[in-house]
Design a protein around this motif. Structure first.
Motif, PDB file in Angstrom:
ATOM      1  N   ILE A   1      -7.188  -1.374   6.613  1.00 35.43           N
ATOM      2  CA  ILE A   1      -8.307  -1.881   7.405  1.00 35.43           C
ATOM      3  C   ILE A   1      -9.265  -2.656   6.511  1.00 35.43           C
ATOM      4  O   ILE A   1      -9.737  -3.746   6.866  1.00 35.43           O
ATOM      5  CB  ILE A   1      -9.054  -0.729   8.126  1.00 35.43           C
ATOM      6  N   SER A   2      -9.544  -2.119   5.340  1.00 34.92           N
ATOM      7  CA  SER A   2     -10.444  -2.776   4.401  1.00 34.92           C
ATOM      8  C   SER A   2      -9.911  -4.150   3.993  1.00 34.92           C
ATOM      9  O   SER A   2     -10.659  -5.138   3.984  1.00 34.92           O
ATOM     10  CB  SER A   2     -10.626  -1.899   3.164  1.00 34.92           C
ATOM     11  N   ARG A   3      -8.637  -4.231   3.669  1.00 31.34           N
ATOM     12  CA  ARG A   3      -8.041  -5.494   3.194  1.00 31.34           C
ATOM     13  C   ARG A   3      -8.025  -6.589   4.271  1.00 31.34           C
ATOM     14  O   ARG A   3      -8.232  -7.746   3.960  1.00 31.34           O
ATOM     15  CB  ARG A   3      -6.625  -5.277   2.679  1.00 31.34           C
TER      16      ARG A   3
ATOM     17  N   LYS B   1      -5.451   7.168   2.740  1.00 32.97           N
ATOM     18  CA  LYS B   1      -5.865   6.061   1.882  1.00 32.97           C
ATOM     19  C   LYS B   1      -5.186   4.757   2.298  1.00 32.97           C
ATOM     20  O   LYS B   1      -5.798   3.697   2.267  1.00 32.97           O
ATOM     21  CB  LYS B   1      -5.551   6.366   0.414  1.00 32.97           C
ATOM     22  N   VAL B   2      -3.909   4.822   2.671  1.00 28.73           N
ATOM     23  CA  VAL B   2      -3.197   3.620   3.126  1.00 28.73           C
ATOM     24  C   VAL B   2      -3.902   3.036   4.352  1.00 28.73           C
ATOM     25  O   VAL B   2      -4.164   1.837   4.417  1.00 28.73           O
ATOM     26  CB  VAL B   2      -1.714   3.924   3.438  1.00 28.73           C
TER      27      VAL B   2
ATOM     28  N   ILE C   1      -1.810   1.780  15.757  1.00 31.31           N
ATOM     29  CA  ILE C   1      -1.890   3.171  15.335  1.00 31.31           C
ATOM     30  C   ILE C   1      -1.000   3.322  14.095  1.00 31.31           C
ATOM     31  O   ILE C   1       0.116   2.803  14.072  1.00 31.31           O
ATOM     32  CB  ILE C   1      -1.385   4.112  16.452  1.00 31.31           C
ATOM     33  N   PHE C   2      -1.510   4.011  13.090  1.00 24.94           N
ATOM     34  CA  PHE C   2      -0.706   4.294  11.908  1.00 24.94           C
ATOM     35  C   PHE C   2       0.148   5.528  12.199  1.00 24.94           C
ATOM     36  O   PHE C   2      -0.352   6.524  12.706  1.00 24.94           O
ATOM     37  CB  PHE C   2      -1.604   4.561  10.689  1.00 24.94           C
TER      38      PHE C   2
ATOM     39  N   LEU D   1       0.818  -1.206   0.000  1.00 23.40           N
ATOM     40  CA  LEU D   1       0.000   0.000   0.000  1.00 23.40           C
ATOM     41  C   LEU D   1       0.857   1.264   0.000  1.00 23.40           C
ATOM     42  O   LEU D   1       0.532   2.236  -0.683  1.00 23.40           O
ATOM     43  CB  LEU D   1      -0.950  -0.007   1.200  1.00 23.40           C
ATOM     44  N   ASN D   2       1.946   1.261   0.746  1.00 23.92           N
ATOM     45  CA  ASN D   2       2.866   2.410   0.743  1.00 23.92           C
ATOM     46  C   ASN D   2       3.416   2.659  -0.661  1.00 23.92           C
ATOM     47  O   ASN D   2       3.516   3.800  -1.105  1.00 23.92           O
ATOM     48  CB  ASN D   2       4.012   2.198   1.725  1.00 23.92           C
TER      49      ASN D   2
END
Length: 77
Positions: free
Chosen positions: A64-66, A58-59, A45-46, A15-16
């Motif tokens: 979380i979605s994935r 977005k990352v 925590i991001f 994702l990054n």
């Protein structure tokens, strides 16, 4: 816990790269103490050293979605 860490880091790396940002995860709770079990919740925590951008947001959203979406083999979490 080590498998969860590997999966999370691989997903985060992808994702990054996709959004050209550098985001990392600060793990808390059972994950941080390497006591993660099948009924454990995920506390993290991001974090980033860069100025926040839409890419960082977005990352986090995609991460979380994935990990919560259904796949042929089941769900990651």
């Amino acid at each position: 816990t080590s498998v969860a860490e590997e999966v999370a880091q691989a997903l985060l790396k992808k994702l990054n790269e996709e959004f050209s940002v550098k985001t990392d995860i600060l793990c808390l709770g059972k994950w941080a103490s390497f006591e993660l079990g099948s009924s454990s919740d995920l506390d993290f925590i991001f974090v980033t050293e860069e100025d926040l951008s839409l890419g960082h947001h977005k990352v986090a959203q995609r991460f979380i979605s994935r990990i919560t979406e259904r796949h042929r083999g089941g769900v990651l979490y």
